[in-house]
Motif scaffolding. Structure first.
Motif, mmCIF file in Angstrom:
data_model
loop_
_atom_site.group_PDB
_atom_site.id
_atom_site.type_symbol
_atom_site.label_atom_id
_atom_site.label_comp_id
_atom_site.label_asym_id
_atom_site.label_seq_id
_atom_site.Cartn_x
_atom_site.Cartn_y
_atom_site.Cartn_z
ATOM 1 N N GLY A 66 4.494 7.998 8.752
ATOM 2 C CA GLY A 66 3.576 6.932 8.387
ATOM 3 C C GLY A 66 2.456 6.759 9.388
ATOM 4 N N THR A 67 1.882 5.565 9.415
ATOM 5 C CA THR A 67 0.713 5.327 10.246
ATOM 6 C C THR A 67 1.066 5.126 11.718
ATOM 7 N N THR A 131 0.812 10.655 5.459
ATOM 8 C CA THR A 131 -0.237 9.741 5.013
ATOM 9 C C THR A 131 -1.299 10.505 4.230
ATOM 10 N N TYR A 152 -6.013 9.303 8.017
ATOM 11 C CA TYR A 152 -6.046 8.844 6.623
ATOM 12 C C TYR A 152 -7.185 7.865 6.345
ATOM 13 N N THR A 281 2.700 12.463 -0.628
ATOM 14 C CA THR A 281 2.105 11.432 0.216
ATOM 15 C C THR A 281 3.110 10.300 0.421
ATOM 16 N N ASP A 282 2.847 9.474 1.425
ATOM 17 C CA ASP A 282 3.793 8.398 1.723
ATOM 18 C C ASP A 282 3.888 7.383 0.591
#
Length: 481
Positions: A66-67, A131, A152, A281-282
């Motif tokens: 993730g981020t 992401t 992203y 993608t997430d």
């Protein structure tokens, strides 16, 4: 989220058992209920604890990048979680930013190390989500990055006029943060001088570290570089560009790519025929985890922002409203993301205040306050206006009334978003699953049910890593390697 997980190293690995599972849909949506912990933390570097009362056969590993961090989930064929853990990314300053490639690579290795030894030899397949539109340009011979990653949320407005000149009007790539804009920006600055280069997405590159085959992506990640998932090819307007040779080949998410590299197997003790599958993608992985498998089912993620995804029989795309469609087997996952959401609430209230004030709200009562809650100017969806100003006044003296007005206003934005998708031709929503931190607020769920006029419930599983593990199951069933 099931059980507690640690964000520190060594990770606290939670091993769990479940009282029942219920299969539904296409086999990727096992309904899991009533978690019951049966094991212990594996902290302090102790990887040799035994799992009690559990006969383990084929297991599936999903990793979510993730981020701000990454996590894994290990499930069996019935969808039961066997272990899960997460890590925050280590930060290595590099100029004005961070060395993200090093952070992601080290986190991948660290998570694999934290998979309990008892489970590693039972893992049949692995998949990873990353992401969306996080882009890495690598050497096509060595796989080493030639440039820092484009994250992203990074925008390349310098490339937007050129992209708009070649793409159809209102195409998904016609936004500054699209993968194609990032590729064109790199190409214009340095790329045309590079003889051997390849574009990969974050998930592709991480998967390559495991399987060793360069140049493979999935059609969810490839959407924002211009791939057309409806006809399963890059469009002619993209094929004719001088940088087309940088684009990877595209397969369906969950497609088996290759067995785990020997050096990885030997280092971590995975089985010889463990297969690495194409990722996604997430946000797609999180949707899969929610098990919304029928057209008309939707997932609203109430995190820092408000993200909406609706399973539709019809594909719709319109960059004017930030609307695009991902392919999901023979259906379409349509939606967009608003800048409203939890970030606004955190600017105004503490978590404790939110809890206490929410308890006092009467969700059946209509709030007459009309706000457009934004953390700062700018909105993407369902209104596309980079200059739209936040509207959070007038503020009543009573904070319960104020919070009620904000929660209801966000629900109205959600309703407008689903209405827009219907207007553009998507299947009409008939049920909403909720994920993210806002899903814990029962009063907000009841407000949204009233405003939307639809049943709203919390998703049993919300972690993208769980969705990636479901893709690993799919890959194992397709495996002909």
């Amino acid at each position: 989220m099931v059980g507690a997980i640690s964000t520190t190293h060594p990770a606290s690995i939670v091993l769990v058992s479940w009282t029942s599972t219920q299969k539904c849909g296409n086999g990727l949506c096992n309904k899991v209920r009533k978690p019951k912990a049966v094991s212990m933390s594996l902290g302090n570097g102790n990887r040799n604890n035994k799992i009690k009362n559990k006969a383990v056969e084929r297991l599936y590993l999903g990793l979510d990048f993730g981020t701000s961090g990454a996590r894994f989930a290990i499930i069996d064929e019935g969808g039961t979680i066997q272990a899960e853990a997460k890590k925050e990314y280590p930060l290595y300053p590099s100029g004005e930013s961070y060395d993200w490639v090093r952070s992601w690579k080290e986190t991948l290795s660290s998570l694999l190390e934290d998979v309990p030894l008892e489970l590693r030899r039972h893992i049949a397949s692995i998949s990873i989500d990353g992401t969306s539109a996080t882009t890495i340009i690598v050497d096509s011979d060595t796989g080493e990055p030639l440039w820092r990653p484009f994250l992203y949320n990074e925008s390349c407005p310098d490339a937007l006029p050129m992209v708009k000149s070649i793409a159809p009007p209102n195409h998904t790539v016609c936004t500054g943060s699209s993968t194609l804009c990032k590729l064109v920006s790199w190409w214009n600055h340095v790329g045309s001088d590079k003889k051997s280069a390849l574009l990969l997405h974050q998930a592709d590159w991480l998967l390559w570290l495991l399987h060793g085959k360069l140049g493979v992506t999935d059609y969810n990640n490839a959407l924002k570089v211009g791939y057309d998932p409806e006809v399963d090819s890059y469009p002619s307007w993209l094929v004719s560009q001088p940088y087309y040779h940088l684009l990877p080949s595209v397969v369906a998410p969950g497609t088996p790519i290759a067995c785990l590299k020997e050096e990885i197997r030997n280092q971590f003790g995975f089985q010889k025929d463990c297969v690495v599958c194409a990722g996604t993608t997430d946000s797609i992985a999180a949707f899969l985890a929610a098990r919304a498998t029928q057209p008309g089912k939707a997932v609203t993620s109430l995190g820092s922002t408000l993200a909406i995804k609706l399973l539709s029989n019809t594909r719709i795309e319109d960059s004017r409203f930030g609307v695009y469609s991902h392919r999901l087997d023979d259906k379409w996952l349509v939606g967009g993301a608003s800048n409203t959401g939890g970030a606004v609430l955190r600017q105004l209230f503490t978590d404790d205040q939110l809890d206490k004030l929410s308890e006092q709200i009467n969700p059946s009562q209509i709030s007459l306050l009309d706000y457009y809650p934004l953390p700062k100017a700018g909105e993407r969806f369902p209104v596309a206006d980079p200059n739209l100003a936040p509207r959070l006044l007038p503020r009543p003296e009573n904070d319960v009334e104020y919070l009620h007005g904000i929660l209801e206003s966000i629900a109205r934005i959600e309703a407008k978003a689903y209405g827009l998708l219907k207007e553009l031709g998507a299947t009409e929503v008939d049920e909403v699953f909720t994920s993210g931190g806002g899903a814990k607020n029962e009063k907000w769920i009841k407000i949204r049910e009233r405003v939307l006029g639809l049943p709203v419930c919390r998703a049993n599983q919300t972690e993208a890593a769980y969705g990636a593990a479901l893709l690993a199951i799919r890959g194992d069933k397709k495996n002909t390697l």
